[in-house]
Design a protein around this motif. Structure first.
Motif, PDB file in Angstrom:
ATOM      1  N   ASP A 175       0.818  -1.219   0.000  1.00  0.00           N
ATOM      2  CA  ASP A 175       0.000   0.000   0.000  1.00  0.00           C
ATOM      3  C   ASP A 175       0.845   1.261   0.000  1.00  0.00           C
ATOM      4  OD1 ASP A 175      -0.976  -0.541   3.482  1.00  0.00           O
ATOM      5  OD2 ASP A 175       0.932   0.077   2.592  1.00  0.00           O
ATOM      6  N   THR A 176       2.047   1.127  -0.525  1.00  0.00           N
ATOM      7  CA  THR A 176       2.949   2.276  -0.662  1.00  0.00           C
ATOM      8  C   THR A 176       3.439   2.343  -2.096  1.00  0.00           C
ATOM      9  OG1 THR A 176       3.695   2.048   1.631  1.00  0.00           O
ATOM     10  CG2 THR A 176       5.084   3.347   0.135  1.00  0.00           C
ATOM     11  N   ILE A 177       3.407   3.526  -2.668  1.00  0.00           N
ATOM     12  CA  ILE A 177       3.973   3.750  -3.991  1.00  0.00           C
ATOM     13  C   ILE A 177       5.395   4.271  -3.817  1.00  0.00           C
ATOM     14  CG2 ILE A 177       3.806   5.084  -6.125  1.00  0.00           C
ATOM     15  CD1 ILE A 177       0.771   5.173  -5.672  1.00  0.00           C
ATOM     16  N   ILE A 178       6.338   3.579  -4.414  1.00  0.00           N
ATOM     17  CA  ILE A 178       7.720   4.032  -4.395  1.00  0.00           C
ATOM     18  C   ILE A 178       8.034   4.618  -5.766  1.00  0.00           C
ATOM     19  CG2 ILE A 178      10.136   3.410  -4.130  1.00  0.00           C
ATOM     20  CD1 ILE A 178       8.597   3.111  -1.554  1.00  0.00           C
ATOM     21  N   GLY A 179       8.452   5.858  -5.763  1.00  0.00           N
ATOM     22  CA  GLY A 179       8.737   6.530  -7.023  1.00  0.00           C
ATOM     23  C   GLY A 179      10.159   7.032  -7.098  1.00  0.00           C
ATOM     24  N   SER A 194       9.861   7.153 -12.621  1.00  0.00           N
ATOM     25  CA  SER A 194       9.203   5.858 -12.599  1.00  0.00           C
ATOM     26  C   SER A 194       8.602   5.624 -11.217  1.00  0.00           C
ATOM     27  CB  SER A 194      10.217   4.747 -12.921  1.00  0.00           C
ATOM     28  OG  SER A 194       9.605   3.472 -12.937  1.00  0.00           O
ATOM     29  N   GLN A 195       7.620   4.718 -11.147  1.00  0.00           N
ATOM     30  CA  GLN A 195       7.057   4.345  -9.864  1.00  0.00           C
ATOM     31  C   GLN A 195       6.544   2.930  -9.903  1.00  0.00           C
ATOM     32  OE1 GLN A 195       3.929   7.256  -9.204  1.00  0.00           O
ATOM     33  NE2 GLN A 195       2.410   6.035 -10.280  1.00  0.00           N
ATOM     34  N   ILE A 196       6.410   2.354  -8.688  1.00  0.00           N
ATOM     35  CA  ILE A 196       5.982   0.970  -8.586  1.00  0.00           C
ATOM     36  C   ILE A 196       5.242   0.762  -7.277  1.00  0.00           C
ATOM     37  CG2 ILE A 196       8.130   0.211  -7.472  1.00  0.00           C
ATOM     38  CD1 ILE A 196       7.936  -2.387  -9.161  1.00  0.00           C
ATOM     39  N   ARG A 197       4.306  -0.167  -7.326  1.00  0.00           N
ATOM     40  CA  ARG A 197       3.632  -0.624  -6.107  1.00  0.00           C
ATOM     41  C   ARG A 197       3.466  -2.128  -6.243  1.00  0.00           C
ATOM     42  NH1 ARG A 197      -1.716  -1.708  -4.424  1.00  0.00           N
ATOM     43  NH2 ARG A 197      -2.601  -0.944  -6.384  1.00  0.00           N
ATOM     44  N   GLU A 198       3.765  -2.849  -5.215  1.00  0.00           N
ATOM     45  CA  GLU A 198       3.671  -4.301  -5.253  1.00  0.00           C
ATOM     46  C   GLU A 198       2.253  -4.715  -5.619  1.00  0.00           C
ATOM     47  OE1 GLU A 198       6.021  -6.884  -2.439  1.00  0.00           O
ATOM     48  OE2 GLU A 198       3.990  -7.263  -1.737  1.00  0.00           O
ATOM     49  N   GLY A 199       2.125  -5.448  -6.697  1.00  0.00           N
ATOM     50  CA  GLY A 199       0.819  -5.876  -7.161  1.00  0.00           C
ATOM     51  C   GLY A 199       0.070  -4.808  -7.930  1.00  0.00           C
ATOM     52  N   GLY A 200       0.681  -3.625  -8.111  1.00  0.00           N
ATOM     53  CA  GLY A 200      -0.016  -2.523  -8.749  1.00  0.00           C
ATOM     54  C   GLY A 200       0.588  -2.043 -10.035  1.00  0.00           C
ATOM     55  N   ALA A 226       8.521   7.822  -1.141  1.00  0.00           N
ATOM     56  CA  ALA A 226       7.560   6.829  -0.672  1.00  0.00           C
ATOM     57  C   ALA A 226       6.292   7.545  -0.232  1.00  0.00           C
ATOM     58  CB  ALA A 226       8.135   6.032   0.498  1.00  0.00           C
ATOM     59  N   ARG A 227       5.167   7.125  -0.780  1.00  0.00           N
ATOM     60  CA  ARG A 227       3.894   7.765  -0.416  1.00  0.00           C
ATOM     61  C   ARG A 227       2.780   6.732  -0.336  1.00  0.00           C
ATOM     62  NH1 ARG A 227       0.857   8.940  -5.335  1.00  0.00           N
ATOM     63  NH2 ARG A 227       2.122   8.554  -7.191  1.00  0.00           N
ATOM     64  N   ALA A 228       1.800   7.043   0.468  1.00  0.00           N
ATOM     65  CA  ALA A 228       0.646   6.165   0.592  1.00  0.00           C
ATOM     66  C   ALA A 228      -0.232   6.295  -0.660  1.00  0.00           C
ATOM     67  CB  ALA A 228      -0.163   6.532   1.838  1.00  0.00           C
ATOM     68  N   LEU A 229      -1.049   5.302  -0.901  1.00  0.00           N
ATOM     69  CA  LEU A 229      -1.967   5.340  -2.033  1.00  0.00           C
ATOM     70  C   LEU A 229      -2.849   6.576  -1.954  1.00  0.00           C
ATOM     71  CD1 LEU A 229      -3.100   1.606  -2.186  1.00  0.00           C
ATOM     72  CD2 LEU A 229      -1.171   2.713  -3.328  1.00  0.00           C
ATOM     73  N   ASN A 230      -3.180   7.120  -3.102  1.00  0.00           N
ATOM     74  CA  ASN A 230      -4.087   8.270  -3.203  1.00  0.00           C
ATOM     75  C   ASN A 230      -3.535   9.521  -2.513  1.00  0.00           C
ATOM     76  OD1 ASN A 230      -6.130   6.714  -4.596  1.00  0.00           O
ATOM     77  ND2 ASN A 230      -6.615   5.801  -2.620  1.00  0.00           N
TER      78      ASN A 230
END
Length: 119
Positions: free
Chosen positions: A31-35, A49-55, A97-101
């Motif tokens: 539930d964290t986006i790493i960019g 670029s950015q990534i989220r596990e499963g996202g 690192a940021r939370a979703l939304n």
């Protein structure tokens, strides 16, 4: 407390490769986006670029399949593998690192790692 620490920058010739690392603590990759962002001298910070596990993964248009972002959950680290580097890729690269939304501005930034592409 969320912390991110970048490493892996350096000096490389045009056409060369580097792998940047972002070691993250206090986050859940689900539930964290790493960019990754970068800032060149005299320019504004821009998205890379950015990534989220499963996202899934997202890339800026200028990447043109040269970079690959990935997560190693066991090491709590996000990597940015960069190939075919160009002089225009010279910049300080930052991890966020940021939370979703939420916006990157509301997230946690690292101190940055310098990437210099020069012959």
């Amino acid at each position: 407390q969320v912390q991110v620490v970048e490493s892996g920058g350096g000096l490389v010739q045009p056409g060369g490769s580097l792998r940047l690392s972002c070691a993250a603590s206090g986050v859940d990759f689900r539930d964290t986006i790493i960019g990754w962002y970068r800032q060149a001298p005299g320019k504004q910070r821009e998205f890379v670029s950015q990534i989220r596990e499963g996202g899934g993964r997202d890339y800026a248009g200028f990447v043109r399949s040269r970079f690959i972002i990935s997560i190693d959950g066991a090491k709590n680290t996000v990597y940015l593998q960069m190939a075919n580097l160009e002089i225009e890729d010279t910049a300080v690269y930052y991890c966020n690192a940021r939370a979703l939304n939420t916006r990157p501005e509301d997230g946690t930034w690292g101190q940055g790692t310098q990437v210099t592409v020069s012959s």
